[in-house]
Design a protein around this motif. Structure first.
Motif, PDB file in Angstrom:
ATOM      1  N   ALA A 138      57.479 -23.725  13.856  1.00 46.85           N
ATOM      2  CA  ALA A 138      57.399 -24.922  13.011  1.00 46.85           C
ATOM      3  C   ALA A 138      56.405 -25.950  13.546  1.00 46.85           C
ATOM      4  O   ALA A 138      55.582 -26.483  12.795  1.00 46.85           O
ATOM      5  N   VAL A 139      56.461 -26.240  14.832  1.00 47.13           N
ATOM      6  CA  VAL A 139      55.562 -27.248  15.409  1.00 47.13           C
ATOM      7  C   VAL A 139      54.117 -26.786  15.311  1.00 47.13           C
ATOM      8  O   VAL A 139      53.225 -27.557  14.925  1.00 47.13           O
ATOM      9  N   ALA A 140      53.872 -25.523  15.621  1.00 48.93           N
ATOM     10  CA  ALA A 140      52.508 -24.995  15.533  1.00 48.93           C
ATOM     11  C   ALA A 140      51.998 -25.021  14.094  1.00 48.93           C
ATOM     12  O   ALA A 140      50.821 -25.312  13.855  1.00 48.93           O
ATOM     13  N   LEU A 141      52.880 -24.735  13.135  1.00 50.28           N
ATOM     14  CA  LEU A 141      52.469 -24.766  11.724  1.00 50.28           C
ATOM     15  C   LEU A 141      52.120 -26.174  11.274  1.00 50.28           C
ATOM     16  O   LEU A 141      51.122 -26.384  10.582  1.00 50.28           O
ATOM     17  N   VAL A 142      52.936 -27.147  11.670  1.00 58.76           N
ATOM     18  CA  VAL A 142      52.632 -28.536  11.304  1.00 58.76           C
ATOM     19  C   VAL A 142      51.339 -28.977  11.965  1.00 58.76           C
ATOM     20  O   VAL A 142      50.506 -29.646  11.350  1.00 58.76           O
ATOM     21  N   ASP A 143      51.145 -28.582  13.227  1.00 59.82           N
ATOM     22  CA  ASP A 143      49.897 -28.929  13.907  1.00 59.82           C
ATOM     23  C   ASP A 143      48.697 -28.263  13.247  1.00 59.82           C
ATOM     24  O   ASP A 143      47.612 -28.842  13.196  1.00 59.82           O
ATOM     25  N   ALA A 144      48.875 -27.035  12.743  1.00 59.46           N
ATOM     26  CA  ALA A 144      47.770 -26.338  12.084  1.00 59.46           C
ATOM     27  C   ALA A 144      47.393 -27.016  10.775  1.00 59.46           C
ATOM     28  O   ALA A 144      46.222 -27.135  10.439  1.00 59.46           O
ATOM     29  N   ILE A 145      48.399 -27.469  10.058  1.00 59.96           N
ATOM     30  CA  ILE A 145      48.131 -28.180   8.803  1.00 59.96           C
ATOM     31  C   ILE A 145      47.594 -29.573   9.101  1.00 59.96           C
ATOM     32  O   ILE A 145      46.767 -30.102   8.381  1.00 59.96           O
ATOM     33  N   ALA A 146      48.081 -30.164  10.186  1.00 60.79           N
ATOM     34  CA  ALA A 146      47.639 -31.459  10.699  1.00 60.79           C
ATOM     35  C   ALA A 146      47.733 -32.593   9.681  1.00 60.79           C
ATOM     36  O   ALA A 146      46.766 -33.299   9.443  1.00 60.79           O
ATOM     37  N   PRO A 147      48.928 -32.802   9.087  1.00 61.45           N
ATOM     38  CA  PRO A 147      49.056 -33.975   8.225  1.00 61.45           C
ATOM     39  C   PRO A 147      49.056 -35.244   9.074  1.00 61.45           C
ATOM     40  O   PRO A 147      49.479 -35.239  10.233  1.00 61.45           O
ATOM     41  N   THR A 148      48.582 -36.312   8.510  1.00 58.33           N
ATOM     42  CA  THR A 148      48.538 -37.575   9.252  1.00 58.33           C
ATOM     43  C   THR A 148      49.945 -38.137   9.401  1.00 58.33           C
ATOM     44  O   THR A 148      50.871 -37.745   8.693  1.00 58.33           O
ATOM     45  N   ASP A 149      50.100 -39.073  10.323  1.00 54.45           N
ATOM     46  CA  ASP A 149      51.392 -39.728  10.516  1.00 54.45           C
ATOM     47  C   ASP A 149      51.840 -40.422   9.237  1.00 54.45           C
ATOM     48  O   ASP A 149      53.022 -40.467   8.918  1.00 54.45           O
ATOM     49  N   PHE A 150      50.894 -40.961   8.491  1.00 59.30           N
ATOM     50  CA  PHE A 150      51.219 -41.635   7.232  1.00 59.30           C
ATOM     51  C   PHE A 150      51.822 -40.650   6.238  1.00 59.30           C
ATOM     52  O   PHE A 150      52.790 -40.972   5.549  1.00 59.30           O
ATOM     53  N   ILE A 151      51.296 -39.446   6.168  1.00 58.27           N
ATOM     54  CA  ILE A 151      51.806 -38.443   5.231  1.00 58.27           C
ATOM     55  C   ILE A 151      53.193 -37.970   5.658  1.00 58.27           C
ATOM     56  O   ILE A 151      54.099 -37.852   4.842  1.00 58.27           O
ATOM     57  N   LEU A 152      53.386 -37.701   6.953  1.00 58.19           N
ATOM     58  CA  LEU A 152      54.695 -37.258   7.419  1.00 58.19           C
ATOM     59  C   LEU A 152      55.741 -38.354   7.265  1.00 58.19           C
ATOM     60  O   LEU A 152      56.901 -38.077   6.987  1.00 58.19           O
ATOM     61  N   ASN A 153      55.332 -39.600   7.470  1.00 58.94           N
ATOM     62  CA  ASN A 153      56.195 -40.760   7.267  1.00 58.94           C
ATOM     63  C   ASN A 153      57.539 -40.614   7.995  1.00 58.94           C
ATOM     64  O   ASN A 153      58.599 -40.802   7.415  1.00 58.94           O
ATOM     65  N   SER A 154      57.477 -40.241   9.257  1.00 59.77           N
ATOM     66  CA  SER A 154      58.684 -40.060  10.042  1.00 59.77           C
ATOM     67  C   SER A 154      58.440 -40.609  11.446  1.00 59.77           C
ATOM     68  O   SER A 154      57.463 -40.227  12.091  1.00 59.77           O
ATOM     69  N   PRO A 155      59.316 -41.470  11.934  1.00 65.53           N
ATOM     70  CA  PRO A 155      59.092 -42.023  13.278  1.00 65.53           C
ATOM     71  C   PRO A 155      59.229 -40.989  14.391  1.00 65.53           C
ATOM     72  O   PRO A 155      58.654 -41.158  15.455  1.00 65.53           O
ATOM     73  N   ILE A 156      59.973 -39.917  14.160  1.00 66.01           N
ATOM     74  CA  ILE A 156      60.158 -38.943  15.236  1.00 66.01           C
ATOM     75  C   ILE A 156      59.096 -37.848  15.247  1.00 66.01           C
ATOM     76  O   ILE A 156      59.097 -37.007  16.131  1.00 66.01           O
ATOM     77  N   THR A 157      58.176 -37.851  14.289  1.00 64.42           N
ATOM     78  CA  THR A 157      57.138 -36.816  14.266  1.00 64.42           C
ATOM     79  C   THR A 157      55.737 -37.388  14.426  1.00 64.42           C
ATOM     80  O   THR A 157      54.763 -36.716  14.107  1.00 64.42           O
ATOM     81  N   ARG A 158      55.629 -38.579  14.943  1.00 65.83           N
ATOM     82  CA  ARG A 158      54.308 -39.182  15.114  1.00 65.83           C
ATOM     83  C   ARG A 158      53.509 -38.428  16.165  1.00 65.83           C
ATOM     84  O   ARG A 158      54.053 -37.847  17.093  1.00 65.83           O
ATOM     85  N   SER A 159      52.221 -38.479  16.028  1.00 64.41           N
ATOM     86  CA  SER A 159      51.351 -37.698  16.905  1.00 64.41           C
ATOM     87  C   SER A 159      51.301 -38.220  18.337  1.00 64.41           C
ATOM     88  O   SER A 159      50.878 -37.499  19.232  1.00 64.41           O
ATOM     89  N   ASP A 160      51.736 -39.463  18.588  1.00 64.92           N
ATOM     90  CA  ASP A 160      51.676 -39.986  19.952  1.00 64.92           C
ATOM     91  C   ASP A 160      52.795 -39.445  20.844  1.00 64.92           C
ATOM     92  O   ASP A 160      52.782 -39.623  22.056  1.00 64.92           O
ATOM     93  N   GLY A 161      53.821 -38.792  20.248  1.00 69.41           N
ATOM     94  CA  GLY A 161      54.874 -38.159  21.019  1.00 69.41           C
ATOM     95  C   GLY A 161      55.930 -39.099  21.584  1.00 69.41           C
ATOM     96  O   GLY A 161      56.807 -38.668  22.322  1.00 69.41           O
ATOM     97  N   GLN A 162      55.882 -40.365  21.257  1.00 65.31           N
ATOM     98  CA  GLN A 162      56.847 -41.336  21.783  1.00 65.31           C
ATOM     99  C   GLN A 162      57.996 -41.498  20.788  1.00 65.31           C
ATOM    100  O   GLN A 162      58.078 -42.475  20.047  1.00 65.31           O
ATOM    101  N   ILE A 163      58.906 -40.537  20.806  1.00 66.17           N
ATOM    102  CA  ILE A 163      59.981 -40.452  19.818  1.00 66.17           C
ATOM    103  C   ILE A 163      60.863 -41.689  19.829  1.00 66.17           C
ATOM    104  O   ILE A 163      61.081 -42.338  18.808  1.00 66.17           O
ATOM    105  N   TYR A 164      61.402 -42.031  21.001  1.00 61.64           N
ATOM    106  CA  TYR A 164      62.385 -43.115  21.089  1.00 61.64           C
ATOM    107  C   TYR A 164      61.759 -44.476  20.789  1.00 61.64           C
ATOM    108  O   TYR A 164      62.363 -45.313  20.115  1.00 61.64           O
ATOM    109  N   LYS A 165      60.559 -44.688  21.283  1.00 60.59           N
ATOM    110  CA  LYS A 165      59.864 -45.952  21.016  1.00 60.59           C
ATOM    111  C   LYS A 165      59.604 -46.113  19.517  1.00 60.59           C
ATOM    112  O   LYS A 165      59.836 -47.178  18.936  1.00 60.59           O
TER     113      LYS A 165
END
Length: 199
Positions: A138-165
Motif C-alpha cells: 500500500a505505501v509503495a503504491l501510494v508513493d508510486a502514484i504520488a498524490p500531493t498532501d492536499f489531495i490525500l487530505n489526511s494529517p497522518i499521511t503527509r509526506s513529511d512523516g511527522q504523524i503526531y505533530k
C-alpha cells in the motif's frame, strides 16, 4: 492458474456480458419511450437513470480493464512490465474489476448472468482477500502514484512523516477547537437558591 489472474479474467468476461446486456436494455428502453410518443430529447432523458448511465459506466470500467490487459501484455513504450510488478498490478486490476462489478450486481441478476446468494459473497470475499494481499504494498503504491498532501487530505499521511505533530495540528486548527462548547452551562452544578445542605 494464479488466483488474481483468474479473478481478473472473470471480471473482464462479466463486464463484456454486462455491456451487451445494458446495450440491449438501453436500446429497448429508448424505443419504448419513442413509441409512447415522446420526442427524441424526452425519450433519451427518460432512458438515462437506470439504462444509459449504467451502460456508460460499464463501458468505461471495461475500457479500464482492457487497457490494463494491454499494458500487461505489451508493456509501456515497447518495454515489458517488470515481472515483480505484474502480480501487484494484476491484484489492483482484479480489485478494481470486482469492486466495479459489485455495483452492477442488480443488472447481473436481472439478466440471468448470476443466480443465488453465493456470487455476492464470493465477490466480497475476493475483495477482502485482495485488500489483504495488497496491504504490504500500500505505501509503495501510494508513493508510486504520488498524490500531493492536499489531495490525500489526511494529517497522518503527509509526506513529511511527522504523524503526531500533524495530527495535533489538525485537531487544534479545527473550527471552535479551543472554545467552550455552547452547551457547557448545562453541565455546571448550579446551587439551588434557598436550599441548605443536609450535612
Amino acid at each position: 492458474m494464479y488466483y488474481p489472474f483468474f479473478l481478473f479474467s472473470l471480471c473482464v468476461n462479466a463486464f463484456r456480458w454486462l455491456l451487451c446486456r445494458l446495450l440491449i436494455d438501453s436500446s429497448q428502453r429508448l424505443q419504448s419511450q419513442s413509441q409512447k410518443g415522446n420526442d427524441g430529447f424526452t425519450a433519451r432523458n427518460n432512458s438515462q437513470a437506470y439504462f444509459c448511465r449504467s451502460l456508460a459506466l460499464a463501458y468505461i470500467e471495461l475500457t479500464v480493464l482492457d487497457r490494463f490487459v494491454t499494458l500487461l501484455r505489451e508493456g509501456k513504450d515497447g518495454e515489458p512490465v517488470p515481472a515483480d510488478l505484474v502480480q501487484v498490478l494484476v491484484r489492483i486490476a482484479a480489485l478494481f474489476g470486482l469492486w466495479s462489478l459489485e455495483k452492477h450486481l442488480t443488472s447481473l441478476y436481472q439478466g440471468g448472468y448470476i443466480s443465488g446468494s453465493e456470487p455476492p459473497k464470493m465477490i466480497r470475499e475476493a475483495i477482502l482477500q485482495l485488500c489483504y494481499e495488497l496491504k504490504d504494498d500500500a505505501v509503495a503504491l501510494v508513493d508510486a502514484i504520488a498524490p500531493t498532501d492536499f489531495i490525500l487530505n489526511s494529517p497522518i499521511t503527509r509526506s513529511d512523516g511527522q504523524i503526531y505533530k500533524n495530527l495535533y495540528s489538525a485537531m487544534i486548527q479545527g473550527p471552535n477547537a479551543l472554545e467552550r462548547p455552547t452547551y457547557w452551562k448545562e453541565f455546571v452544578d448550579k446551587p439551588v437558591i434557598g436550599s441548605k445542605s443536609k450535612l
